[in-house]
Motif scaffolding. Structure first.
Motif, PDB file in Angstrom:
ATOM      1  N   LEU A 593       0.837  -1.195   0.000  1.00  0.00           N
ATOM      2  CA  LEU A 593       0.000   0.000   0.000  1.00  0.00           C
ATOM      3  C   LEU A 593       0.874   1.247   0.000  1.00  0.00           C
ATOM      4  O   LEU A 593       1.904   1.288   0.683  1.00  0.00           O
ATOM      5  CB  LEU A 593      -0.919   0.002   1.222  1.00  0.00           C
ATOM      6  N   PRO A 594       0.435   2.232  -0.748  1.00  0.00           N
ATOM      7  CA  PRO A 594      -0.683   2.242  -1.691  1.00  0.00           C
ATOM      8  C   PRO A 594      -0.455   1.246  -2.831  1.00  0.00           C
ATOM      9  O   PRO A 594       0.683   0.901  -3.135  1.00  0.00           O
ATOM     10  CB  PRO A 594      -0.712   3.682  -2.219  1.00  0.00           C
ATOM     11  N   PRO A 595      -1.507   0.753  -3.460  1.00  0.00           N
ATOM     12  CA  PRO A 595      -1.335  -0.267  -4.497  1.00  0.00           C
ATOM     13  C   PRO A 595      -0.517   0.240  -5.670  1.00  0.00           C
ATOM     14  O   PRO A 595      -0.619   1.398  -6.073  1.00  0.00           O
ATOM     15  CB  PRO A 595      -2.780  -0.597  -4.902  1.00  0.00           C
ATOM     16  N   TRP A 606       1.869   7.964  -3.969  1.00  0.00           N
ATOM     17  CA  TRP A 606       3.245   7.702  -3.526  1.00  0.00           C
ATOM     18  C   TRP A 606       3.429   8.212  -2.118  1.00  0.00           C
ATOM     19  O   TRP A 606       3.099   9.351  -1.798  1.00  0.00           O
ATOM     20  CB  TRP A 606       4.242   8.385  -4.462  1.00  0.00           C
ATOM     21  N   LEU A 607       3.922   7.337  -1.243  1.00  0.00           N
ATOM     22  CA  LEU A 607       4.230   7.707   0.129  1.00  0.00           C
ATOM     23  C   LEU A 607       5.732   7.909   0.237  1.00  0.00           C
ATOM     24  O   LEU A 607       6.507   7.009  -0.076  1.00  0.00           O
ATOM     25  CB  LEU A 607       3.800   6.617   1.108  1.00  0.00           C
ATOM     26  N   GLY A 608       6.135   9.078   0.687  1.00  0.00           N
ATOM     27  CA  GLY A 608       7.566   9.302   0.797  1.00  0.00           C
ATOM     28  C   GLY A 608       7.925  10.347   1.817  1.00  0.00           C
ATOM     29  O   GLY A 608       8.929  11.033   1.685  1.00  0.00           O
ATOM     30  N   TYR A 647      -2.842  10.176   2.673  1.00  0.00           N
ATOM     31  CA  TYR A 647      -3.325   8.823   2.397  1.00  0.00           C
ATOM     32  C   TYR A 647      -3.246   8.021   3.691  1.00  0.00           C
ATOM     33  O   TYR A 647      -2.161   7.817   4.244  1.00  0.00           O
ATOM     34  CB  TYR A 647      -2.473   8.161   1.313  1.00  0.00           C
ATOM     35  N   GLU A 648      -4.422   7.579   4.183  1.00  0.00           N
ATOM     36  CA  GLU A 648      -4.486   6.802   5.417  1.00  0.00           C
ATOM     37  C   GLU A 648      -3.744   7.501   6.559  1.00  0.00           C
ATOM     38  O   GLU A 648      -3.012   6.891   7.333  1.00  0.00           O
ATOM     39  CB  GLU A 648      -3.908   5.397   5.202  1.00  0.00           C
ATOM     40  N   GLY A 649      -3.926   8.828   6.639  1.00  0.00           N
ATOM     41  CA  GLY A 649      -3.313   9.585   7.717  1.00  0.00           C
ATOM     42  C   GLY A 649      -1.851   9.925   7.508  1.00  0.00           C
ATOM     43  O   GLY A 649      -1.230  10.528   8.390  1.00  0.00           O
TER      44      GLY A 649
END
Length: 770
Positions: A593-595, A606-608, A647-649
């Protein structure tokens, strides 16, 4: 066929009886009192008695007709032409409110010579030509459903321009969503004659399935209810619009070679371990004796195979690859130089994450060292000792799985940090805080395997873990075990695979299924709920469920109704145990996640560690480092803009909808490791779009069961449908005119009678005086 717009007003017809009741009431007998001039009145009455009776009856009939016409006009009677199908003429009453729903999905680009969308646009133009000045029209294309909703147009030339500029996209057809948007659009129209016009390419994709989770039967059922729930409403009203299906007869596909699927042999890709990559190709129309397929990784060709396909058949090409380093990779299967009817399906991509480890938390109901700390448990004893050995045989953390054993009393949020999968083994109960932490873990994308056992109480599990379907347990348990422990003379139960394609059963193919014949299950806890959302993976030969799975939020929960320590079965001592639990845990912990693998039309996330700037407006919610050091590129090198969000906190970067299939790479310029600075995403064409299967009349009859619909396949049929000689007719204006005329006639007739009666009375009085 005659229909009524307001059938609930039938009681108004009783008003027509009021003049009759008044007439009858006035006919009752009165007490007679003779007086001097009575004989002159009696003589006048006898002389004109017949004429007076006729006059009263005519007056009664006119009054009754007036009220009856008013009551019928309030009911709104009209002629409704019956019948569905091609060429059926449509009755229009008043100004039209038309909503055109246009499918511009990927399948509208086939065949390559004359795309189906061009023929569908000709049908749309033919329909627009039937509209007149004052009619309203809205044009809703599949590719524009996420755009702000526009107000209806009264300019037909503007509507034609909107239709003409449409081109085929790579989106998947989704007719339930498109029809729902069209029904909502009628709320912005004011004209009374409502027509919902579906303009398609004549292919079955989008009618069979369409939502993100597979079958959309429920979505279509909801649409049908909206179209047919107001059967008493006027046909052509906003509550019950006329449905027109305009689609050309789908041309058969003469020559098409497509990549139907691209899959990996394991859900978790381990660094240094060979993995099989399977490419499924399909030939439609003709045979392809010399086709070739390439395997590309990060845009570089690493392997190629030549294959031969028979007409209308499928063939697999299998590649083997070893990823030497962890990180994100893009796998692509490509048909080079393909010249067929539908080039859009000549490539397919999938993003994979090569892993060096997969952290797994084993929560034991019976732990050998439950009082000595959370990480001290070793050996094969305990509720999950055998499973720990299957995941990490050497106990030296050299395998991809990193199991950590924990007593159930120590489970909390801190224990779940960094974990990809959790296994509960014979846990009797959990603290409320632990249950809450586990539910948050699953909803956020984690995987959980619940294995029952002798210490599990079904009533406690139902109350705390199932909670009427709101908890993490996939199904409700029966409060009494279905099977007591068996003795050696009783035949034990055998597991039977129910879903052979499930990732947990990847190792059990062909002769490997014989491994289940050696497994004896002596006891298990039966399920009290087995709805269609629950996916059964293994059952027992008495019909009971042994292994089932259910999605919870973004994660998955699997339920093993027996134990994993060997008390109720001998599975841990059989050869099926190791491949089953390893594949099952890998499946539950494989969610990234994220997919990374998306459908065309979805955005990438994108989580970064990019933090939104709290001092700016929401529209400027981006940090300088995010824009300067992170960028997103498509396969052709085009840079896609990214927008900061949450995204999701967690802070994240979002792209717009990915409108083309292929690979997309997010490059983090601040990453220390050059290999890990790239995160690959893949947008894939929906496989249903590649089938290019024409729909049939029976398909449409099933989809629109209970709805009033008509179909046309050529511009001429559209013109005949809407300009035919046989048209509908609304009676209420004529009935209202009859009521007004009757009221006027009654007034004139009564005025005439009153003058005549006055003249007769004056003559009679004059005669009496004489």
């Amino acid at each position: 066929m005659i229909t009524f717009a307001q059938p609930g007003l039938w009681w108004l017809l009783a008003a027509a009886a009021v003049p009759v009741l008044i007439h009858l009431a006035h006919r009752r007998r009165y007490h007679r009192q003779e007086w001097g001039a009575m004989r002159y009145l009696r003589l006048s009455h006898e002389r004109h008695r017949v004429r007076l009776r006729v006059e009263r009856l005519v007056l009664l009939a006119v009054r009754t007709l007036c009220l009856l016409a008013l009551a019928l006009a309030a009911l709104g009677p009209q002629v409704q032409l019956a019948g569905n199908g091609e060429g059926t003429q449509l009755a229009r009453r008043g100004r039209t409110a038309a909503v055109l729903l246009i499918d511009d999905s990927a399948s509208t680009a086939a065949p390559q010579t004359e795309p189906a969308l061009v023929r569908a646009q000709a049908l749309a133009m033919a329909y627009l030509n039937t509209l007149e000045a004052g009619d309203e029209v809205s044009v809703l294309a599949l590719s524009q459903l996420d755009a702000p909703v526009a107000e209806p147009l009264v300019d037909r030339d503007a509507a034609r321009r909107q239709v003409q500029v449409l081109t085929p996209t790579a989106l998947a057809s989704d007719w339930p969503r498109l029809v729902s948007a069209g029904l909502d659009q009628f709320g912005r129209h004011r004209n009374p004659q409502c027509e919902l016009v579906l303009i398609a390419d004549g292919r079955a994709d989008g009618f069979e399935t369409g939502d993100n989770h597979g079958s959309n039967d429920h979505a279509w059922e909801s649409v049908r209810r909206r179209l047919s729930s107001h059967a008493e409403a006027t046909a052509g009203s906003a509550a019950r619009p006329q449905v027109l299906v305009l689609a050309p007869v789908a041309a058969p596909v003469q020559r098409n070679l497509s990549i139907h699927a691209l899959s990996l042999s394991r859900t978790v890709v381990a660094v240094g371990a060979p993995i099989a990559i399977r490419v499924t190709l399909a030939a439609t129309g003709v045979a392809f004796p010399t086709a070739s397929v390439q395997l590309r990784i990060d845009g570089r060709v690493v392997a190629e195979q030549a294959i031969a396909l028979r007409a209308n058949a499928t063939q697999d090409a299998v590649f083997t690859h070893v990823f030497a380093q962890s990180g994100s990779y893009l796998l692509e299967a490509v048909l080079p130089g393909g010249r067929d009817d539908f080039p859009a399906d000549d490539r397919r991509a999938v993003a994979v994450q090569a892993e060096t480890d997969l952290p797994v938390l084993l929560v034991e109901g019976v732990s050998p060292q439950a009082s000595d700390g959370v990480d001290g448990a070793r050996g094969l004893d305990g509720s999950l000792g055998l499973m720990a050995a299957a995941l990490d045989p050497g106990g030296d953390a050299r395998d991809i799985f990193r199991p950590r054993r924990l007593p159930f009393t120590a489970l909390d949020d801190a224990a779940l940090a960094g974990v990809r999968a959790v296994v509960l083994g014979d846990v009797p109960a959990l603290e409320p805080a632990a249950v809450t932490a586990l539910e948050r873990f699953v909803v956020a994308g984690g995987g959980v395997l619940v294995a029952l056992g002798p210490h599990c109480d079904p009533a406690t599990c139902n109350r705390a873990w199932w909670r009427g379907g709101d908890g993490f347990l996939p199904a409700r348990l029966q409060t009494t075990p279905e099977h007591a422990e068996r003795d050696a003379t009783t035949r034990a139960l055998r597991p039977v695979p129910v879903t052979p394609g499930h990732p947990a059963l990847a190792a059990f193919v062909g002769d490997a299924n014989a491994a289940w014949h050696d497994v004896d299950v002596r006891r298990y806890l039966a399920l009290d709920s087995d709805d269609d959302v629950l996916l059964r993976v293994l059952r027992l030969d008495d019909g009971g469920t042994l292994l089932a799975e259910r999605a919870r939020g973004r994660g998955r929960v699997a339920l093993f109704t027996s134990d994993l320590a060997g008390a109720w079965n001998d599975l841990p001592y059989r050869e099926a145990f190791v491949p089953l639990v390893r594949a099952l845990v890998a499946h539950l912990g494989a969610t990234v996640l994220p997919p990374r693998n998306l459908r065309v039309g979805e955005p990438l996330v994108w989580l970064g560690g990019v933090a939104p700037d709290q001092n700016t407006d929401a529209g400027k919610n981006r940090s300088p480092s995010a824009l300067g050091e992170v960028r997103c590129e498509s396969g052709d090198g085009t840079v896609l803009p990214l927008q900061a969000g949450v995204y999701e906190g967690r802070p994240a970067l979002f792209s717009g909808a990915l409108m083309q299939p292929g690979g997309f790479c997010v490059i983090n310029g601040s990453a220390v490791d050059d290999h890990h600075r790239r995160s690959w995403y893949a947008a894939t064409l929906d496989v249903r779009e590649t089938a290019l299967t024409p729909w049939t009349d029976s398909d449409l009859a099933t989809l629109f069961a209970g709805c009033a619909w008509r179909r046309a396949s050529t511009p001429g049929q559209v013109a005949d449908m809407l300009h035919g000689a046989d048209v509908g007719y609304a009676w209420w204006p004529s009935l209202l005119a009859v009521a007004i005329m009757a009221f006027f006639a009654e007034s004139v007739w009564l005025w005439t009678l009153e003058r005549r009666w006055a003249q007769q009375l004056a003559a009679t009085t004059e005669a009496a005086r004489a």
